[in-house]
Design an enzyme around this catalytic site. Structure first.
Site, PDB file in Angstrom:
ATOM      1  CE  LYS A  38      51.232  36.928  32.727  1.00 23.43           C
ATOM      2  NZ  LYS A  38      50.067  37.723  32.293  1.00 23.43           N
ATOM      3  CG  ASN A  39      49.909  39.729  35.799  1.00 26.56           C
ATOM      4  OD1 ASN A  39      50.061  39.430  34.613  1.00 26.56           O
ATOM      5  ND2 ASN A  39      49.106  39.071  36.614  1.00 26.56           N
ATOM      6  NE  ARG A 110      41.270  41.438  30.996  1.00 30.95           N
ATOM      7  CZ  ARG A 110      40.095  42.009  30.807  1.00 30.95           C
ATOM      8  NH1 ARG A 110      39.357  41.677  29.784  1.00 30.95           N
ATOM      9  NH2 ARG A 110      39.656  42.926  31.647  1.00 30.95           N
ATOM     10  CG  ASP A 134      45.172  33.961  30.710  1.00 28.25           C
ATOM     11  OD1 ASP A 134      45.950  33.838  29.762  1.00 28.25           O
ATOM     12  OD2 ASP A 134      45.511  34.068  31.891  1.00 28.25           O
ATOM     13  CG  ASP A 324      46.793  35.116  38.500  1.00 26.34           C
ATOM     14  OD1 ASP A 324      45.695  34.828  38.000  1.00 26.34           O
ATOM     15  OD2 ASP A 324      47.423  36.148  38.199  1.00 26.34           O
TER      16      ASP A 324
HETATM   17  C1  UD1 Z   1      44.736  40.862  36.535  1.00 23.57           C
HETATM   18  C2  UD1 Z   1      45.855  39.888  36.229  1.00 23.57           C
HETATM   19  C3  UD1 Z   1      45.380  38.454  36.374  1.00 23.57           C
HETATM   20  C4  UD1 Z   1      44.775  38.253  37.746  1.00 23.57           C
HETATM   21  C5  UD1 Z   1      43.704  39.309  38.016  1.00 23.57           C
HETATM   22  C6  UD1 Z   1      43.144  39.219  39.434  1.00 23.57           C
HETATM   23  C7  UD1 Z   1      47.158  41.051  34.556  1.00 23.57           C
HETATM   24  C8  UD1 Z   1      47.631  41.100  33.143  1.00 23.57           C
HETATM   25  N1  UD1 Z   1      46.297  40.097  34.846  1.00 23.57           N
HETATM   26  O1  UD1 Z   1      43.721  40.661  35.560  1.00 23.57           O
HETATM   27  O2  UD1 Z   1      46.522  37.595  36.206  1.00 23.57           O
HETATM   28  O3  UD1 Z   1      44.189  36.962  37.786  1.00 23.57           O
HETATM   29  O4  UD1 Z   1      44.255  40.615  37.845  1.00 23.57           O
HETATM   30  O5  UD1 Z   1      44.161  39.309  40.360  1.00 23.57           O
HETATM   31  O6  UD1 Z   1      47.577  41.849  35.398  1.00 23.57           O
HETATM   32  N2  UD1 Z   1      35.819  42.926  35.927  1.00 23.57           N
HETATM   33  C9  UD1 Z   1      34.626  43.452  35.474  1.00 23.57           C
HETATM   34  N3  UD1 Z   1      34.629  44.715  34.976  1.00 23.57           N
HETATM   35  C10 UD1 Z   1      35.747  45.484  34.893  1.00 23.57           C
HETATM   36  C11 UD1 Z   1      36.964  44.927  35.340  1.00 23.57           C
HETATM   37  C12 UD1 Z   1      36.974  43.650  35.851  1.00 23.57           C
HETATM   38  O7  UD1 Z   1      33.594  42.802  35.530  1.00 23.57           O
HETATM   39  O8  UD1 Z   1      35.666  46.630  34.436  1.00 23.57           O
HETATM   40  C13 UD1 Z   1      35.817  41.551  36.473  1.00 23.57           C
HETATM   41  C14 UD1 Z   1      36.532  40.585  35.564  1.00 23.57           C
HETATM   42  O9  UD1 Z   1      35.633  40.056  34.626  1.00 23.57           O
HETATM   43  C15 UD1 Z   1      37.028  39.552  36.541  1.00 23.57           C
HETATM   44  C16 UD1 Z   1      37.303  40.337  37.815  1.00 23.57           C
HETATM   45  O10 UD1 Z   1      36.565  41.537  37.674  1.00 23.57           O
HETATM   46  O11 UD1 Z   1      36.020  38.600  36.820  1.00 23.57           O
HETATM   47  C17 UD1 Z   1      38.761  40.599  38.070  1.00 23.57           C
HETATM   48  O12 UD1 Z   1      39.269  41.420  37.075  1.00 23.57           O
HETATM   49  P1  UD1 Z   1      40.562  42.346  37.298  1.00 23.57           P
HETATM   50  O13 UD1 Z   1      40.875  42.446  38.753  1.00 23.57           O
HETATM   51  O14 UD1 Z   1      40.367  43.586  36.528  1.00 23.57           O
HETATM   52  O15 UD1 Z   1      41.691  41.449  36.639  1.00 23.57           O
HETATM   53  P2  UD1 Z   1      42.561  41.737  35.362  1.00 23.57           P
HETATM   54  O16 UD1 Z   1      43.153  43.104  35.446  1.00 23.57           O
HETATM   55  O17 UD1 Z   1      41.818  41.354  34.142  1.00 23.57           O
END
Ligand code: UD1
Length: 441
Positions: A38-39, A110, A134, A324
């Site tokens: 999915k991701n 998201r 989520d 995850d």
């Molecule tokens: C993606 C995955 C999710 C997985 C996560 C970590 C998808 C659709 N989702 O989410 O299933 O759990 O990676 O492996 O691919 N953060 C910030 N600022 C930013 C970006 C991120 O503070 O600009 C923080 C987020 O709040 C979070 C953490 O960093 O606490 C991880 O985020 P990120 O690695 O970006 O995950 P996602 O891309 O949202």
């Protein structure tokens, strides 16, 4: 929720919902097959926006999020045709695309934020609603924004939308050092950089297999990226990209969920399409728990014939232990021999799942980022609520090691990540059914 009709014929909002019912403990034995991630699929669909013409992506799972992303691409001007039987999506991208991603779609998923980079790259602008997604804690966009600004974009937040404008001459290459290897920020900057002017270096980049998958599609399209699979990505901007055909990488989280199911239920599951090299640490943990993990033709076999031993985990960016899989491993530890410490470093609210697991009799104490799980031989069936995709999977697995009936509510979350979950569970011998109930009864 649906509209119910009272016996008197009077219409009333009632809470008719789908739930999973699990009728007691079971040992899972058999074979399952894993679809594309999915991701990855959702992001590959966004990658397609970068080239005018028709791109084809295979192994795209038949889940709601794909439908939402397809609708988002249509509103941007693309023609999108998804065939759920062949799991193939064909995306025809016109020469001119829109640059707005509406709130009604973005709030439901998201991952819609994945269009941000391609929109700025293709149109020089993006109006993207600030996302929901989520229920797993605050998920900021500061690194996406800071990176785009370093590439010359002007970013503001207006009326719930992120409004981005590239300079007239287009984005320019730069050196970005991410505070944290964010998956989403790495993807946004990568997609913005492939057609920017000059060289962009993304330092401390995320290295997840899904990022590698995106890089591989971009490379086929004509992008110039070095350091694929490392934390230092060097991108030399090219003037344009071409549409391509690509197959999504297998879903390592779904594959590992089945592996956990085998171990928790003291079963024996062959997981086809699983890529063990993408789930090395989770499989290592399952081996430490007492399982045997074997390579088989096009997959792995995971089996165990005793109660598993508790295993500590610490979630970290790839190749660390994936957040995850954290709920599934808490569920595993709740029926293991001994105690385990779980440390969650990515999403603060993910422990909300623990309250639900406790309803099944699990002994889990949380303190900040840590959860201490004391294993017991069997849980006790009860109604529970899934709060996100992985929590939902963890609760279903817990229901399979519980005495009596467990009803899992909120299964629309599970449907977002697991294709045909109950059909596969039933094929493995699980006493699971999808039922429609009135939640007010
Ligand atoms: C993606 C995955 C999710 C997985 C996560 C970590 C998808 C659709 N989702 O989410 O299933 O759990 O990676 O492996 O691919 N953060 C910030 N600022 C930013 C970006 C991120 O503070 O600009 C923080 C987020 O709040 C979070 C953490 O960093 O606490 C991880 O985020 P990120 O690695 O970006 O995950 P996602 O891309 O949202």
């Amino acid at each position: 929720m649906r509209i119910g009709i009272l016996p008197a014929g009077q219409a009333l909002f009632s809470f008719i919902v789908d739930v999973f019912r699990i009728d007691g403990a079971a040992r899972l034995v058999g074979t399952v097959s894993v679809s594309g991630a999915k991701n990855s699929s959702l992001k590959l669909m966004a990658v397609a926006l970068l080239a005018t013409g028709t791109s084809t992506i295979h192994s795209v799972p038949n889940i709601l999020d794909v439908t939402i992303m397809a609708e988002l691409l249509r509103r941007l001007g693309c023609t999108v045709d998804y065939n759920p039987d062949t799991e193939t999506i064909v995306i025809d991208v016109p020469a001119e695309i829109e640059h707005r991603a509406d709130y009604d779609l973005v709030r439901r998923m998201r991952a819609s934020i994945a269009v941000l980079g391609p929109l700025v790259a293709r149109t020089g602008a993006a109006d993207v609603a600030l996302p929901g997604g989520d229920n797993i804690g605050s998920r900021g966009l500061d690194m996406h924004i800071a990176g785009l600004e370093r590439m010359g974009a002007e970013v503001t937040s207006e009326h719930g939308y992120l409004v981005v404008h590239a300079p007239a001459e287009g984005l320019h290459g730069t050196h970005v050092y991410l505070d944290f290897p964010s998956v989403g920020a790495t993807e946004t900057l990568l997609m913005a950089a492939v057609t920017a002017n000059g060289q962009t270096v993304i330092d401390n980049a995320a290295r997840e297999p899904e990022i590698v998958d995106i890089c591989e599609m971009l490379l086929k399209m004509g992008a110039d990226i070095q350091g694929v699979g490392t934390s230092l990505l060097t991108v030399n901007g090219v003037s344009s990209l071409s549409p391509v055909e690509h197959t999504t990488v297998a879903d390592r989280i779904v594959a590992a969920t089945w592996a956990v199911a085998a171990v928790m239920t003291q079963g024996d599951i062959t997981i086809l399409n699983a890529r063990p090299e993408h789930m090395a640490l989770p499989l290592e943990k399952l081996t430490a728990a007492g399982a045997t993990v074997e390579s088989v033709d096009n997959g792995i076999r995971v089996h165990i014939n005793r109660r598993p031993t508790a295993v500590d985990i610490v979630t970290l960016p790839y190749p660390g232990f994936p957040t995850d899989l954290q709920p599934q491993f808490i569920a595993l530890n709740s029926v293991a021999e001994g105690s385990a410490m779980i440390t969650e470093n990515l999403f603060e609210a993910r422990f909300r799942f623990v309250q639900e697991l406790s309803r099944l009799g699990a002994e889990v104490r949380t303190d900040g980022h840590h959860a201490l799980v004391r294993g017991k031989p069997l849980l006790s069936g009860a109604p529970v609520e899934a709060t996100d995709i992985r929590a939902g999977a963890g609760l279903v697995l817990a229901g399979l090691v519980a005495e009596g009936a467990t009803t899992v509510h909120g299964i629309e979350h599970i449907d977002r990540g697991y294709v045909g979950f109950e059909e596969q569970l039933i094929a493995l011998g699980a006493p699971v059914s999808r039922n429609v109930i009135n939640d007010l009864d």
